[in-house]
Design an enzyme around this catalytic site. Sequence first.
Site, PDB file in Angstrom:
ATOM      1  CB  ILE A 155      -0.943   0.007   1.216  1.00 50.81           C
ATOM      2  CG1 ILE A 155      -1.846  -1.228   1.188  1.00 50.81           C
ATOM      3  CG2 ILE A 155      -1.782   1.278   1.245  1.00 50.81           C
ATOM      4  CD1 ILE A 155      -2.684  -1.408   2.426  1.00 50.81           C
ATOM      5  N   GLY A 185       8.309   5.341   3.531  1.00 53.55           N
ATOM      6  CA  GLY A 185       7.413   4.720   4.493  1.00 53.55           C
ATOM      7  C   GLY A 185       6.081   4.300   3.898  1.00 53.55           C
ATOM      8  CB  SER A 186       4.441   2.218   2.341  1.00 54.51           C
ATOM      9  OG  SER A 186       3.165   1.947   1.799  1.00 54.51           O
ATOM     10  NE  ARG A 187      -2.024  -0.305   6.135  1.00 57.19           N
ATOM     11  CZ  ARG A 187      -3.082  -0.088   6.901  1.00 57.19           C
ATOM     12  NH1 ARG A 187      -3.342   1.143   7.323  1.00 57.19           N
ATOM     13  NH2 ARG A 187      -3.886  -1.068   7.260  1.00 57.19           N
TER      14      ARG A 187
END
Length: 216
Positions: A155, A185-187
Amino acid sequence: MTLKLHKEGKTTIPVSMLVIGILLAVGFWLHTTLGYILLFPALILVFLVFNFFRNPDLNITPNDAHILSPCDGRVVVIEEVDDQIYFNGKVIQVSIFMSPLNVHVNRNPIGGTVKMVKYFPGKYLMAFNPKSSSLNEQTYVVTANDRVTVAYKQIAGFLARRIRWYIKESDTVAQGAEYGFIKYGSRIDILMPVSCKPQVKLGDTVKAGLSLIATV
């Protein structure tokens, strides 16, 4: 465990080193307080760039009864959700937030055959926003073996707008092998059958290919 740099840094690293070199040159040329102050951000940038693109070699023992973490980061969601893309019903979702300081290599949580790879364009909400799971740009990968079928989503976040994936449908993949990379940065969300038993709790720090997320 040895350390190497990821191929995704082949463009970013030289450009960053050029900027850092300019900052260092200006700092030494000025010979003033301001000039020396410029040395500090230059040194910080050196650390951040090489830290971000590190790609450690891992010793992974495959286990079809285990679902491993697909990324380094912190567990921010463990909940039951409704998935209508592949499972068409309730699944357990475990979400892992990656900060810019984490390794950003993405690894297969299970070994098996890739059943689906889909890309969805979308927004760039902050990765910790619950709505980012459904509204943000993302990939959706499904892998299955004789024990379990698992979906995992890269994501995009507010800063992470470069998602890379290296697998396609019908590929046979190994548990813990690299399948993608997200810059900044993410997930990643992991979706698994409700029969699976999570082995993490909110706030846990996990490592890609090493940390046990759930058992089948």
